[in-house]
Write a protein that holds these residues in place. Sequence first.
Motif, PDB file in Angstrom:
ATOM      1  N   ARG A   1       0.829  -1.207   0.000  1.00  0.00           N
ATOM      2  CA  ARG A   1       0.000   0.000   0.000  1.00  0.00           C
ATOM      3  C   ARG A   1       0.864   1.257   0.000  1.00  0.00           C
ATOM      4  O   ARG A   1       0.590   2.219  -0.713  1.00  0.00           O
ATOM      5  N   LYS A   2       1.923   1.234   0.798  1.00  0.00           N
ATOM      6  CA  LYS A   2       2.790   2.418   0.872  1.00  0.00           C
ATOM      7  C   LYS A   2       3.533   2.638  -0.446  1.00  0.00           C
ATOM      8  O   LYS A   2       3.648   3.771  -0.902  1.00  0.00           O
ATOM      9  N   PHE A   3       4.047   1.570  -1.036  1.00  0.00           N
ATOM     10  CA  PHE A   3       4.727   1.707  -2.328  1.00  0.00           C
ATOM     11  C   PHE A   3       3.762   2.237  -3.384  1.00  0.00           C
ATOM     12  O   PHE A   3       4.125   3.074  -4.200  1.00  0.00           O
ATOM     13  N   ALA A   4       2.538   1.735  -3.384  1.00  0.00           N
ATOM     14  CA  ALA A   4       1.554   2.153  -4.390  1.00  0.00           C
ATOM     15  C   ALA A   4       1.146   3.610  -4.207  1.00  0.00           C
ATOM     16  O   ALA A   4       0.791   4.276  -5.181  1.00  0.00           O
ATOM     17  N   SER A   5       1.213   4.113  -2.984  1.00  0.00           N
ATOM     18  CA  SER A   5       0.782   5.489  -2.727  1.00  0.00           C
ATOM     19  C   SER A   5       1.875   6.521  -2.991  1.00  0.00           C
ATOM     20  O   SER A   5       1.602   7.712  -3.008  1.00  0.00           O
ATOM     21  N   LEU A   6       3.114   6.061  -3.201  1.00  0.00           N
ATOM     22  CA  LEU A   6       4.211   6.996  -3.431  1.00  0.00           C
ATOM     23  C   LEU A   6       4.127   7.617  -4.816  1.00  0.00           C
ATOM     24  O   LEU A   6       3.743   6.949  -5.778  1.00  0.00           O
ATOM     25  N   PRO A   7       4.528   8.880  -4.932  1.00  0.00           N
ATOM     26  CA  PRO A   7       4.648   9.462  -6.277  1.00  0.00           C
ATOM     27  C   PRO A   7       5.693   8.677  -7.073  1.00  0.00           C
ATOM     28  O   PRO A   7       6.652   8.158  -6.500  1.00  0.00           O
ATOM     29  N   GLU A   8       5.495   8.599  -8.370  1.00  0.00           N
ATOM     30  CA  GLU A   8       6.364   7.763  -9.210  1.00  0.00           C
ATOM     31  C   GLU A   8       7.838   8.147  -9.096  1.00  0.00           C
ATOM     32  O   GLU A   8       8.703   7.286  -9.060  1.00  0.00           O
ATOM     33  N   GLY A   9       8.138   9.423  -9.019  1.00  0.00           N
ATOM     34  CA  GLY A   9       9.524   9.875  -8.912  1.00  0.00           C
ATOM     35  C   GLY A   9      10.183   9.430  -7.618  1.00  0.00           C
ATOM     36  O   GLY A   9      11.352   9.020  -7.605  1.00  0.00           O
ATOM     37  N   VAL A  10       9.450   9.508  -6.530  1.00  0.00           N
ATOM     38  CA  VAL A  10       9.990   9.087  -5.230  1.00  0.00           C
ATOM     39  C   VAL A  10      10.214   7.583  -5.228  1.00  0.00           C
ATOM     40  O   VAL A  10      11.248   7.098  -4.751  1.00  0.00           O
ATOM     41  N   PHE A  11       9.258   6.845  -5.784  1.00  0.00           N
ATOM     42  CA  PHE A  11       9.409   5.385  -5.845  1.00  0.00           C
ATOM     43  C   PHE A  11      10.614   5.011  -6.703  1.00  0.00           C
ATOM     44  O   PHE A  11      11.412   4.145  -6.331  1.00  0.00           O
ATOM     45  N   ALA A  12      10.777   5.658  -7.854  1.00  0.00           N
ATOM     46  CA  ALA A  12      11.909   5.367  -8.731  1.00  0.00           C
ATOM     47  C   ALA A  12      13.234   5.657  -8.022  1.00  0.00           C
ATOM     48  O   ALA A  12      14.208   4.914  -8.178  1.00  0.00           O
ATOM     49  N   GLU A  13      13.258   6.707  -7.231  1.00  0.00           N
ATOM     50  CA  GLU A  13      14.476   7.038  -6.476  1.00  0.00           C
ATOM     51  C   GLU A  13      14.777   5.969  -5.428  1.00  0.00           C
ATOM     52  O   GLU A  13      15.932   5.612  -5.212  1.00  0.00           O
ATOM     53  N   MET A  14      13.737   5.447  -4.794  1.00  0.00           N
ATOM     54  CA  MET A  14      13.940   4.369  -3.819  1.00  0.00           C
ATOM     55  C   MET A  14      14.492   3.120  -4.500  1.00  0.00           C
ATOM     56  O   MET A  14      15.373   2.452  -3.959  1.00  0.00           O
ATOM     57  N   VAL A  15      13.959   2.810  -5.673  1.00  0.00           N
ATOM     58  CA  VAL A  15      14.425   1.638  -6.423  1.00  0.00           C
ATOM     59  C   VAL A  15      15.893   1.809  -6.795  1.00  0.00           C
ATOM     60  O   VAL A  15      16.705   0.891  -6.636  1.00  0.00           O
ATOM     61  N   ASN A  16      16.274   2.996  -7.246  1.00  0.00           N
ATOM     62  CA  ASN A  16      17.675   3.256  -7.592  1.00  0.00           C
ATOM     63  C   ASN A  16      18.576   3.242  -6.369  1.00  0.00           C
ATOM     64  O   ASN A  16      19.739   2.871  -6.457  1.00  0.00           O
ATOM     65  N   ASP A  17      18.046   3.662  -5.237  1.00  0.00           N
ATOM     66  CA  ASP A  17      18.818   3.670  -3.994  1.00  0.00           C
ATOM     67  C   ASP A  17      19.250   2.254  -3.610  1.00  0.00           C
ATOM     68  O   ASP A  17      20.332   2.060  -3.059  1.00  0.00           O
ATOM     69  N   VAL A  18      18.409   1.263  -3.913  1.00  0.00           N
ATOM     70  CA  VAL A  18      18.765  -0.125  -3.622  1.00  0.00           C
ATOM     71  C   VAL A  18      20.031  -0.503  -4.390  1.00  0.00           C
ATOM     72  O   VAL A  18      20.959  -1.093  -3.843  1.00  0.00           O
ATOM     73  N   ARG A  19      20.092  -0.148  -5.663  1.00  0.00           N
ATOM     74  CA  ARG A  19      21.277  -0.451  -6.486  1.00  0.00           C
ATOM     75  C   ARG A  19      22.520   0.197  -5.883  1.00  0.00           C
ATOM     76  O   ARG A  19      23.552  -0.435  -5.731  1.00  0.00           O
ATOM     77  N   ASP A  20      22.401   1.465  -5.526  1.00  0.00           N
ATOM     78  CA  ASP A  20      23.552   2.181  -4.981  1.00  0.00           C
ATOM     79  C   ASP A  20      24.039   1.553  -3.676  1.00  0.00           C
ATOM     80  O   ASP A  20      25.243   1.405  -3.466  1.00  0.00           O
ATOM     81  N   ARG A  21      23.104   1.188  -2.801  1.00  0.00           N
ATOM     82  CA  ARG A  21      23.506   0.611  -1.509  1.00  0.00           C
ATOM     83  C   ARG A  21      24.179  -0.735  -1.671  1.00  0.00           C
ATOM     84  O   ARG A  21      25.159  -1.031  -1.003  1.00  0.00           O
ATOM     85  N   VAL A  22      23.666  -1.568  -2.549  1.00  0.00           N
ATOM     86  CA  VAL A  22      24.251  -2.899  -2.736  1.00  0.00           C
ATOM     87  C   VAL A  22      25.615  -2.786  -3.412  1.00  0.00           C
ATOM     88  O   VAL A  22      26.586  -3.394  -2.971  1.00  0.00           O
ATOM     89  N   GLN A  23      25.711  -1.993  -4.455  1.00  0.00           N
ATOM     90  CA  GLN A  23      26.968  -1.895  -5.187  1.00  0.00           C
ATOM     91  C   GLN A  23      28.066  -1.218  -4.375  1.00  0.00           C
ATOM     92  O   GLN A  23      29.233  -1.541  -4.529  1.00  0.00           O
ATOM     93  N   SER A  24      27.696  -0.284  -3.499  1.00  0.00           N
ATOM     94  CA  SER A  24      28.704   0.399  -2.700  1.00  0.00           C
ATOM     95  C   SER A  24      29.111  -0.409  -1.476  1.00  0.00           C
ATOM     96  O   SER A  24      30.062  -0.053  -0.790  1.00  0.00           O
ATOM     97  N   GLY A  25      28.380  -1.477  -1.208  1.00  0.00           N
ATOM     98  CA  GLY A  25      28.688  -2.290  -0.040  1.00  0.00           C
ATOM     99  C   GLY A  25      28.118  -1.720   1.242  1.00  0.00           C
ATOM    100  O   GLY A  25      28.419  -2.199   2.330  1.00  0.00           O
ATOM    101  N   LYS A  26      27.297  -0.687   1.142  1.00  0.00           N
ATOM    102  CA  LYS A  26      26.709  -0.057   2.331  1.00  0.00           C
ATOM    103  C   LYS A  26      25.454  -0.772   2.808  1.00  0.00           C
ATOM    104  O   LYS A  26      24.907  -0.427   3.840  1.00  0.00           O
ATOM    105  N   ALA A  27      24.994  -1.734   2.047  1.00  0.00           N
ATOM    106  CA  ALA A  27      23.772  -2.438   2.419  1.00  0.00           C
ATOM    107  C   ALA A  27      24.087  -3.460   3.496  1.00  0.00           C
ATOM    108  O   ALA A  27      24.835  -4.397   3.271  1.00  0.00           O
ATOM    109  N   ILE A  28      23.545  -3.249   4.672  1.00  0.00           N
ATOM    110  CA  ILE A  28      23.728  -4.203   5.755  1.00  0.00           C
ATOM    111  C   ILE A  28      22.852  -5.414   5.489  1.00  0.00           C
ATOM    112  O   ILE A  28      23.276  -6.539   5.584  1.00  0.00           O
TER     113      ILE A  28
END
Length: 158
Positions: free
Chosen positions: A111-138
């Motif tokens: 529900r929360k993902f569906a209610s987010l504006p598309e730009g904010v959701f896209a930024e969250m999706v990209n943030d996952v890539r950055d965290r995993v690739q940088s090794g910052k993802a716990i």
Amino acid sequence: MRGADVTALAQYERARFALAEAQRVDEVMSIHDEIDHVRLYAKQIQDKELLVEAAQFQMKVEQKLGVLLAAAKEAGQIAGGRPKKGIENNPFPRVTLAEVGVDKNLANRARKFASLPEGVFAEMVNDVRDRVQSGKAITINAPRPNEASRIQNADDLD
């Protein structure tokens, strides 16, 4: 590539195609379960790229689930709250989230993902890539939807 790698990749590609075609909650839940298996496999073989792709795709699956749940609730297909008295003979009984295989935590995230504006959701999706690739993802789980407020607040400061 090993045989299992090819299988996981094929499974991921099938899930991507199926999500585009999915129109029902049970179809999306099937995709969600399938992509969970891909993520677990990616963790086991320590394939960061597959893990990133699977985590991002899982977020998109959960967003689509949220959209479908909202539509089903609006159409009166999903029961909300306690059943009303005197409606025992309803010819079209409403189902609960548990009956369709959606736990309350997943439903809340969706529900929360569906209610987010598309730009904010896209930024969250990209943030996952950055965290995993940088090794910052716990942990390699998708970010919680409440992180959207952090992202949105940061955008307001700009």
